[in-house]
Design an enzyme around this catalytic site. Structure first.
Site, PDB file in Angstrom:
ATOM      1  N   LYS A 278       1.135  -3.522   6.493  1.00  0.00           N
ATOM      2  CA  LYS A 278       1.675  -3.406   5.138  1.00  0.00           C
ATOM      3  C   LYS A 278       3.147  -2.980   5.172  1.00  0.00           C
ATOM      4  O   LYS A 278       3.934  -3.401   4.309  1.00  0.00           O
ATOM      5  CB  LYS A 278       0.847  -2.415   4.318  1.00  0.00           C
ATOM      6  CG  LYS A 278      -0.524  -2.951   3.926  1.00  0.00           C
ATOM      7  CD  LYS A 278      -0.438  -4.182   3.019  1.00  0.00           C
ATOM      8  CE  LYS A 278      -1.787  -4.596   2.478  1.00  0.00           C
ATOM      9  NZ  LYS A 278      -1.719  -5.760   1.577  1.00  0.00           N
TER      10      LYS A 278
ATOM     11  N   SER B 240       0.836  -1.198   0.000  1.00  0.00           N
ATOM     12  CA  SER B 240       0.000   0.000   0.000  1.00  0.00           C
ATOM     13  C   SER B 240       0.870   1.246   0.000  1.00  0.00           C
ATOM     14  O   SER B 240       1.973   1.255   0.564  1.00  0.00           O
ATOM     15  CB  SER B 240      -0.892  -0.005   1.253  1.00  0.00           C
ATOM     16  OG  SER B 240      -1.501   1.254   1.449  1.00  0.00           O
TER      17      SER B 240
ATOM     18  N   TYR C  54      -3.592  -1.521   9.773  1.00  0.00           N
ATOM     19  CA  TYR C  54      -3.410  -1.841   8.358  1.00  0.00           C
ATOM     20  C   TYR C  54      -2.096  -1.274   7.844  1.00  0.00           C
ATOM     21  O   TYR C  54      -1.331  -1.980   7.173  1.00  0.00           O
ATOM     22  CB  TYR C  54      -4.580  -1.276   7.553  1.00  0.00           C
ATOM     23  CG  TYR C  54      -4.439  -1.467   6.063  1.00  0.00           C
ATOM     24  CD1 TYR C  54      -4.649  -2.704   5.481  1.00  0.00           C
ATOM     25  CD2 TYR C  54      -4.094  -0.395   5.237  1.00  0.00           C
ATOM     26  CE1 TYR C  54      -4.520  -2.890   4.108  1.00  0.00           C
ATOM     27  CE2 TYR C  54      -3.966  -0.565   3.867  1.00  0.00           C
ATOM     28  CZ  TYR C  54      -4.179  -1.808   3.303  1.00  0.00           C
ATOM     29  OH  TYR C  54      -4.043  -1.976   1.952  1.00  0.00           O
TER      30      TYR C  54
END
Length: 275
Positions: A195, A151, A191
């Site tokens: 990542k 990401s 998150y």
């Protein structure tokens, strides 16, 4: 059975970026065995039906495979199935499956610990276990490729970026006091951390497999209007997100060799993402 087609497994391939990656490959003149990894087989079958409607003619083949990143038994069975079907070979593994769980904490669905553990279990640990199991199959390929979908929010350098509206939302400094009010896309720390961890997993696999000839990348496809965060497509587009199809085309380009000069790095459209 042996196959002359390149064999590609895309985890989370029934929706979002995974689906668009499968579709982008299915649209090309290059024949592939495209395996849609999914937790629910019926959803994979629905995705295949949709693909065949959207792309009536293709030299590629489509199939589904049960892949649950939180179950070692599922991952072991998945790899055994590929080995049995394709004479022990896998040409491309696209580790796309993952999820966001931060939003479930304020909603009361998960505790803080549960949300963080689930973020790492799904985005990092399960992906690493699947990759470990799949490596013997990749080593039987003439051109093995290993992709980890990361990401743009994972870059440590990006935490200093307040230029674009998207990064302004992510890196916003809230008013003093506690608790902090939830502020849209600024509320996904588990998150982002997962990542960032996945980027390090990619670097480790690049180190381990470099002399085996396996090409390894983390792929950062950009801000896409997928259902990853639980926000609707329309709202995501208003926030500046792009059509997920553009991300699928980019992942296809990496698979087909257009970023071979950037092996071992986090690649995005037109750039190498800083760490």
């Amino acid at each position: 059975m042996a196959s002359d087609k390149k064999i590609v497994l895309v985890t989370g391939g029934n929706t979002g970026l995974g689906y668009e990656t499968v579709k982008a490959l299915y649209q090309t003149d290059t024949p592939y065995e495209l395996i849609i990894g999914c937790r629910t087989i019926s959803k994979g079958e629905t995705a295949i039906a949709t693909l065949r409607t959207e792309v009536p003619q293709s030299p590629s083949s489509l199939s589904t495979l049960h892949v649950d990143l939180e179950s070692d038994a599922s991952l072991e069975n998945a790899v055994e199935s590929i080995a049995s079907r394709f004479a022990g070979r896998l040409d491309v593994l696209v580790n796309n499956g993952g999820g966001t769980f931060d939003q479930h904490v304020p909603a009361g669905n998960l505790s803080l610990r549960e949300a963080w553990n689930k973020s790492w279990e799904t985005n990092v640990t399960g992906t690493h276990v699947l990759t470990t199991l799949a490596v013997p199959l990749l080593l039987k390929s003439a051109d093995p490729r290993l992709l980890f979908i990361t990401s743009g929010t994972s870059a440590l350098k990006g935490t200093e970026d307040n230029v674009t509206p998207a990064m302004q939302r992510l890196n916003f400094n809230p008013e003093p006091g506690w608790p902090k009010k939830e502020l849209g896309l600024s509320s996904y720390p588990a998150y982002r951390a997962a990542k960032t961890g996945l980027n390090m997993v990619m670097r480790e696999w690049n180190r381990l497999l470099m002399r085996d000839g396996v090409k390894v990348w983390a792929v950062s496809p950009g801000f896409l209007a997928t259902g990853l965060t639980g926000v609707g497509r329309g709202e995501m587009l208003l926030k500046g997100a792009r059509d997920p199809a553009t991300g699928g085309q980019f992942v296809k380009d990496v698979i087909q060799g257009k970023r071979d000069e950037d092996v071992g790095l986090v690649v995005g459209p037109g750039r190498v993402q800083p760490w």
